[in-house]
Structure formats: C-alpha cells, structure tokens
Design a protein around this motif. Structure first.
Motif, PDB file in Angstrom:
ATOM      1  N   THR A 180       0.819  -1.206   0.000  1.00  0.00           N
ATOM      2  CA  THR A 180       0.000   0.000   0.000  1.00  0.00           C
ATOM      3  C   THR A 180       0.858   1.264   0.000  1.00  0.00           C
ATOM      4  O   THR A 180       2.075   1.222   0.215  1.00  0.00           O
ATOM      5  CB  THR A 180      -0.896   0.021   1.239  1.00  0.00           C
ATOM      6  N   HIS A 181       0.175   2.382  -0.216  1.00  0.00           N
ATOM      7  CA  HIS A 181       0.831   3.688  -0.112  1.00  0.00           C
ATOM      8  C   HIS A 181       1.479   3.840   1.260  1.00  0.00           C
ATOM      9  O   HIS A 181       2.625   4.284   1.377  1.00  0.00           O
ATOM     10  CB  HIS A 181      -0.200   4.798  -0.339  1.00  0.00           C
ATOM     11  N   ALA A 182       0.749   3.434   2.293  1.00  0.00           N
ATOM     12  CA  ALA A 182       1.274   3.578   3.656  1.00  0.00           C
ATOM     13  C   ALA A 182       2.536   2.747   3.855  1.00  0.00           C
ATOM     14  O   ALA A 182       3.497   3.208   4.495  1.00  0.00           O
ATOM     15  CB  ALA A 182       0.199   3.164   4.665  1.00  0.00           C
ATOM     16  N   LEU A 183       2.552   1.528   3.317  1.00  0.00           N
ATOM     17  CA  LEU A 183       3.736   0.680   3.467  1.00  0.00           C
ATOM     18  C   LEU A 183       4.923   1.272   2.716  1.00  0.00           C
ATOM     19  O   LEU A 183       6.058   1.270   3.228  1.00  0.00           O
ATOM     20  CB  LEU A 183       3.435  -0.730   2.956  1.00  0.00           C
ATOM     21  N   LEU A 184       4.692   1.788   1.531  1.00  0.00           N
ATOM     22  CA  LEU A 184       5.774   2.431   0.782  1.00  0.00           C
ATOM     23  C   LEU A 184       6.297   3.647   1.536  1.00  0.00           C
ATOM     24  O   LEU A 184       7.511   3.863   1.641  1.00  0.00           O
ATOM     25  CB  LEU A 184       5.286   2.840  -0.606  1.00  0.00           C
ATOM     26  N   GLU A 185       5.390   4.450   2.055  1.00  0.00           N
ATOM     27  CA  GLU A 185       5.789   5.652   2.786  1.00  0.00           C
ATOM     28  C   GLU A 185       6.606   5.298   4.019  1.00  0.00           C
ATOM     29  O   GLU A 185       7.550   6.007   4.396  1.00  0.00           O
ATOM     30  CB  GLU A 185       4.531   6.434   3.175  1.00  0.00           C
ATOM     31  N   GLU A 186       6.258   4.166   4.635  1.00  0.00           N
ATOM     32  CA  GLU A 186       6.941   3.731   5.857  1.00  0.00           C
ATOM     33  C   GLU A 186       8.325   3.141   5.580  1.00  0.00           C
ATOM     34  O   GLU A 186       9.250   3.307   6.390  1.00  0.00           O
ATOM     35  CB  GLU A 186       6.073   2.673   6.555  1.00  0.00           C
TER      36      GLU A 186
END
Length: 392
Positions: free
Chosen positions: A339-345
C-alpha cells in the motif's frame, strides 16, 4: 535525413495511425507469416495470439510518427527493443522484409487514404528508423561477441540443477555444454531460451531474467509455471514437466536495459510482485555482496505463502547487510497488498526504486512511488512482454 515535406506527411498520418494502427499491424503480421513462415521461429506465438505484439508494434509506429522531427526521442525505445531483438537473433536482412510488408499492410488497410505520397514518405521514414535499429543491434552483437566467453545468437547449455523454489516457480541452473564459462552480466538482465517442443513445427523463444548475481560458470533462470490452458504457458510447462537435470537447452547471451546501477550508494528499494521477483534476486544479491552498508528495502507481493519464492535466500543475504527492511504480503490474506502507507513507511523517496511484476501491480506501484515524492527518473521498471507495451 528526412526532408521537411516527408516529415510533414508523416506527422499528418499520426491521428490515422492512432485509430487504425492495430488493424494495420495485425494485417502486417498476417502477410509477413504467410510469405515468411520461417520467422515464426523468432516471434512469440502467444503474444501473436493475444494481440500483444500487434499492439506493441502499433505503438512503436505511432511514436515514430509523432517524434519524426526528433527521432532521438525514441532512441531509448530503440535501444530497449534492440536488446530484445539481439536476444532473439534478429538480423539486418530481416528489416527490408518487415518494411515491405508493413507498407503493403498500410496500403491495404487504409485504401485510397494511403496515397502514393504517404506510402513514399513512410518508406523513407522506415528506412531511417530501420538503419537506426540495424546500427544499434550491430554494435550490440559486436560487443556481445567480443566480451570474454561471449557469443551471438544461441548456444547449447546443459541443465546442471533443477530446484523448486515455490509451488509455481522452479529454478534451472544452466552451464555451457562445451565446458566453457559464461560472460559477466549486469544484475537485472535476461537471457532468451529457445526450445523445439515435440509436436510443434516452429521453435519457441522466451526471455527469462537471470535470477542470481553474475557467476563465472553458470546462469540461473527461475520460471513460473503457467496454467496448462494459458497460451503463455506452453514453454514454461515444457520446462517444468519435461526438462530435468542433464537436459539440453539453447540460450542467448545476456541482454536488457533494466539493470541495477551499481555506481549509486543512495537508498534502494526492490518492489516485486509474483515472478517479478526474479530480476530483484539478482539485484539484491549484488547489493548484499558489494554494498552491504547500503540502505535497502525489499518488498514483495505473492498470492500466498506456498507461492512465495526465495524467502530463505533473501533472509540469508539480509543477514550480512547493515540496514535492510524485508517484508512480504500475501493477496489471499486481509490487507495483503503493498500500500501507499507501506511504501511511505519503508521506502526513502530520495533513493532509487526498481519495480517488476504484473502490469496492474506495476502501474499501482509506480503511481504510489510518485505519490510519496520519488522523482520519475529514480523509478526503474521492467515489463514482461513486447517492448512498447507498457501502459503509462
């Protein structure tokens, strides 16, 4: 050099090619194989059956039309396609044959709209573009032949080992049948494998990423077994079911432009889906061996644990690295997607990212990498299929 009049005519045909390009290229391939069935030994039959090759060629012709004032704009595509052609054994003498049938198909499909002036302009333009391809590919062939342990076209290999990596992916370790070594390659490159399957009239060629960092005496390819009724699965099923250790295959020298930039020391992320993990294995191993201090992220999406290949290998390489994040998600499980959140993290947007996998996966990952602020020229990707067939 093309005259201004010729370039003006070519540009005027762009809207027609956008609307009718696939119809033209479909008729082109029909004509080509009727007159030169021997070329079926080179072209991917599955891509033909599914219309992918026709679409890819139509996009290439259209791109040439809109960039005819500055053909340097399409040189990256020429180089990418050139690598594919060299891995297939395309020769200079094939280009006049292709050009003649492409022009005939254009005339046949467009009828009176394809005036003599338009056909002549495209004949001139094709000559210039073909010369560019021939020149690029000649240089590639020369470089391939000149490198240590190099060769051109195809060479006999023996399957030294066959290793099951997951429920659907199996690795084949290939050694030259003549006992020689193999040329050094850059992580991310691929080879073509050519087989003549019993009962088939023509040879079949498929490209497979080299799934380990360069070794002096062997190649490793890791092949996903497709469904029995999938046209794309004819060769992969043959390899899985019929080729065992001690078997023989023909292979090309390594090629391809989707490669790890080993000069970079900035953070790097490898993001893969399914069998798209194969070039990532080569790249990740190279980083682990040569730059273990480099900040590295490895994100992988698989359907489930049974289809997850190379987990132990990745963990083994990661043990010797100083700053590595490794995470796999399974689409059969809740929230089992990158997800976007996983990439951002996990991904540093100032670094580099390499993406490989099914088209929807790649489109999503490239979009989300842009959304977390990664510059376009820091996002590198490979698409399994005909060149120019990657959605923007």
């Amino acid at each position: 050099m093309l005259s201004e009049e010729t370039r003006t005519i070519i540009k005027s045909t762009a809207p027609v090619l956008e609307d009718h390009g696939v119809t033209i290229t479909t008729r082109f391939y029909q004509r080509l194989f009727e007159e030169h069935p021997e070329l079926l030994n080179i072209f991917n039959h599955a891509n033909q059956a599914q219309g992918r090759q026709q679409t890819a060629l139509a996009k290439t012709v259209y791109a040439a039309a809109i960039h005819i004032d500055d053909l340097a704009e399409i040189m990256p595509a020429v180089i990418q396609i050139g690598h594919k052609h060299v891995s297939l054994g395309v020769k200079a003498e094939h280009y006049p044959i292709v050009g003649a049938h492409l022009l005939l198909a254009m005339k046949e499909v467009l009828g009176d709209a394809a005036t003599d002036e338009i056909i002549q302009a495209w004949s001139d333009a094709y000559g210039v573009i073909a010369d560019a391809f021939i020149s690029v590919e000649k240089s590639m062939y020369q470089k391939t032949a000149a490198q240590e342990n190099g060769w051109i076209y195809f060479k006999d290999f023996t399957v030294a080992r066959k290793v099951k990596e997951s429920e659907v992916i199996t690795s084949f370790y290939l050694k030259p049948a003549d006992g020689s070594n193999v040329p050094k390659y850059t992580s991310g490159q691929y080879i073509s494998v050519r087989v003549l399957i019993p009962g088939e009239k023509y040879t079949m060629i498929r490209q497979y990423s080299l799934s380990q960092a360069s070794k002096p005496d062997e190649f490793r390819i890791s092949v996903k077994r497709e469904a029995d009724n999938d046209p794309n699965g004819v060769v992969s099923n043959y390899l899985h079911k019929e080729i065992e250790a001690g078997g023989q295959l023909e292979a090309s020298a390594p090629a391809g432009v989707f490669v790890l930039d080993e000069t970079k020391t900035s953070p790097v992320a490898f993001i893969s889906g399914g069998v798209g993990i194969t070039p990532m294995m080569s790249m990740f191993e190279s980083v682990a061996d040569s730059s273990p201090e480099r900040k590295t992220t490895f994100l992988h999406g698989a359907r489930n644990r049974s289809q997850h290949a190379f987990d132990e290998d990745i963990r083994k390489y990661a043990e010797g690295m100083q700053d590595v994040t490794y995470k796999t998600v399974y689409s059969d499980e809740p929230d089992g997607f990158i997800t976007h959140a996983l990439l951002e993290e996990t991904v540093d947007p100032t670094g580099e990212a390499y993406v490989c996998g099914p088209v929807p996966f790649m489109v999503s990952m490239i979009r989300e990498l842009r959304n977390i602020g990664m510059p376009e020229d820091h996002i590198h990707y490979e698409f399994f299929g005909p060149a120019m067939d990657m959605p923007k």
